[in-house]
Design a protein around this motif. Structure first.
Motif: not given
Length: 168
Positions: A23-25, A126-129, A136-145
């Motif tokens: 909503g903000i972005v 795009l660069a920030a995402v 963060y996201e890919e390493p966290t998802l790898t660790e979690t799932y």
């Protein structure tokens, strides 16, 4: 990480996160950049067609992706993830449909408002995402799932959708 424990909490958290993040972005910031001033495209109505199509498709995919998180009893917010890896709907075609939807909304507004500032903003988003996903996201998802996510990642591209849905 806390998980949304009930369906009601998952839906409430998902809706709140929808307003706070995309909503903000994709809403507030583009409005501040463009001043909500429509560009006069004159007889080039096709530009308006593409602008509104990009915005509508982005909103539809964003709402679809967010709903899938609530259905899986979690939210897209990192503090309250889903109980299971979401690999249904749009996620069978591309791993990052929410981010692509947000970019589609921003770029649609760039056309609608004739704003190069919004094009530059889209590149920054795009660069920030990409940095967030990789850092963060890919390493966290790898660790979690674990292997489930790694298998999903091998078969479903992150940024360019597949032509056919992936089946686990």
């Amino acid at each position: 990480m806390a998980q949304a424990s009930s369906p009601a909490r998952a839906w409430i958290g998902t809706v709140l996160f929808l307003f706070l993040a995309p909503g903000i972005v994709a809403g507030l910031v583009p409005g501040l950049i463009s001043g909500w001033r429509w560009f006069d495209w004159g007889s080039a109505w096709i530009v308006l067609f593409f602008a509104w199509s990009a915005i509508a498709a982005g909103v539809a995919f964003l709402l679809h992706a967010f709903a899938l998180f609530a259905v899986h009893r979690g939210t897209p917010a990192p503090v309250a993830p889903t109980e299971t890896l979401v690999v249904r709907g749009a996620y069978r075609f591309v791993r990052n449909p929410m981010y692509l939807a947000v970019l589609s909304i921003i770029l649609g507004q760039a056309l609608l408002f004739g704003s190069w500032g919004l094009v530059i903003y889209a590149v920054i988003v795009l660069a920030a995402v990409v940095a967030f996903v990789k850092g963060y996201e890919e390493p966290t998802l790898t660790e979690t799932y674990g292997e489930q996510y790694l298998n999903y990642r091998r078969h479903v591209p992150g940024w360019w959708p597949r032509f056919t849905p992936w089946r686990e």
